[in-house]
Design an enzyme around this catalytic site. Structure first.
Site, PDB file in Angstrom:
ATOM      1  N   THR A 177      -3.236  -5.524   0.947  1.00 42.27           N
ATOM      2  CA  THR A 177      -2.633  -4.192   1.097  1.00 42.27           C
ATOM      3  C   THR A 177      -3.407  -3.364   2.115  1.00 42.27           C
ATOM      4  OG1 THR A 177      -3.892  -3.217  -0.744  1.00 42.27           O
ATOM      5  CG2 THR A 177      -1.771  -4.250  -1.273  1.00 42.27           C
ATOM      6  N   HIS A 224      19.822  28.118 -13.024  1.00 41.16           N
ATOM      7  CA  HIS A 224      20.566  29.182 -13.688  1.00 41.16           C
ATOM      8  C   HIS A 224      19.948  30.555 -13.457  1.00 41.16           C
ATOM      9  CE1 HIS A 224      22.956  26.204 -15.716  1.00 41.16           C
ATOM     10  NE2 HIS A 224      21.898  25.648 -16.264  1.00 41.16           N
ATOM     11  N   LYS A 243       0.860  -1.193   0.000  1.00 37.55           N
ATOM     12  CA  LYS A 243       0.000   0.000   0.000  1.00 37.55           C
ATOM     13  C   LYS A 243       0.895   1.241   0.000  1.00 37.55           C
ATOM     14  CE  LYS A 243      -4.181  -0.062   0.822  1.00 37.55           C
ATOM     15  NZ  LYS A 243      -5.282  -0.353  -0.117  1.00 37.55           N
TER      16      LYS A 243
END
Length: 307
Positions: free
Chosen positions: A57, A259, A12
């Site tokens: 899960t 930059h 999960k």
């Protein structure tokens, strides 16, 4: 043509758990995003659809929340170790568990002083604001015998407004970049570091202090390095951490060069003396490297997106 089943795992993902610890009127927050991945004897669930070896899960999700109550959350690393150990030792078909955790930091809101017109305002200790800096990360892997703990951070944005140069590089017919002898150096740090702690037979690190100290040395190295390249700065950041934190054997960085280009103001009759810049978000240079303790084998994946 015959086929075979390759590497597989399930679990999960992204279980959001917030744990409030109440120490009288003072409250503490741990805010985690926990993903569980399990692997082992799971061939039949793929080949025949038999779920006999499959832990749902949904159960893994429930375990995350139950453990937050049972064990508390001292640190992301400690919580992940509890979970990984549990899944491997409690379920015979499960041979390996990997727990990935993101932690979101909160800090207290500073309330008004004693002169506030609001009664008791200076005593508030339960109000927080989400920190707007990095996201803390950890990945715990357990195979029934040994742990591997890789922690890190992402989205930590740093900048030096001077003490950075870039010149003397290769030039060919496609090169237009001008050499820089005083430039802005900025990056958005993504980093992972691997601990040399692997089992209960060793002394366990203080996970919270270790994270604070690794980040401190990372930032100090960034600030104190007179940089001739982002690569040089990266290496200094990694070396500072390895040399000062004995529990860390390996650290990897992925540093995008954010930059900043000087804006041409001459058309307006103005001189731009390293004052006004255009911040370009893309494309960007991407600098990546691993720094290791001498004699140590690299184990952190080169592509950080695979962590």
């Amino acid at each position: 043509m015959p086929t075979i089943l390759g590497q597989n795992q399930y679990g999960k993902a992204e279980n959001r758990v917030v744990k409030i610890t109440r120490d009288g009127a003072t409250h503490h927050i741990k805010d985690l995003n926990v993903s569980v991945a399990l692997s082992g004897d799971l061939e039949e669930v793929h080949l025949s659809g038999s779920n006999a070896n499959c832990l749902p899960t949904d159960t893994t999700k429930n375990t995350v929340y139950a453990f937050a109550k049972e064990y508390g959350i001292e640190s992301a690393e400690q919580f992940g170790i509890h979970l990984a150990r549990h899944f491997v030792t409690s379920q015979e078909p499960i041979k390996r568990a990997r727990i990935r955790i993101e932690e979101y930091a909160w800090e207290r809101i500073e309330t008004a002083d004693g002169n506030s017109r609001f009664i008791g305002a200076e005593e508030v200790k339960h109000s927080f604001v989400r920190k707007g800096q990095e996201v803390r990360l950890t990945e715990i892997t357990f195979d029934g015998e040994n742990f591997q703990v890789i922690s890190g951070l992402k989205d930590l944005i740093v900048m030096n407004s001077t003490n950075s140069e870039f010149w003397g590089y290769i030039k060919d017919k496609y090169t237009t970049l001008k050499e820089a002898y005083d430039r802005i150096l900025a990056t958005q740090v993504a980093s992972r570091w691997r601990f040399n702690w692997t089992s209960d037979e060793q002394r366990m690190p203080n996970w919270e202090r270790s994270y604070e100290q690794v980040k401190k040395h990372m930032l100090q190295a960034f600030a104190e390095t007179y940089s001739l390249s982002l690569q040089q700065t990266l290496y200094q950041m990694g070396s500072r951490i390895i040399n000062n934190r004995s529990e860390v054997d390996e650290i990897r960085f992925s540093l995008p060069n954010k930059h900043h280009f000087l804006v041409d103001l001459e058309p307006f009759g103005l001189k731009n003396d390293n004052e006004v810049y255009y911040a370009a978000d893309r494309p960007y240079g991407l600098i990546e490297a691993t720094v290791l303790r001498d004699g140590v084998e690299a184990r952190i994946p080169m592509d950080l997106t695979n962590l």
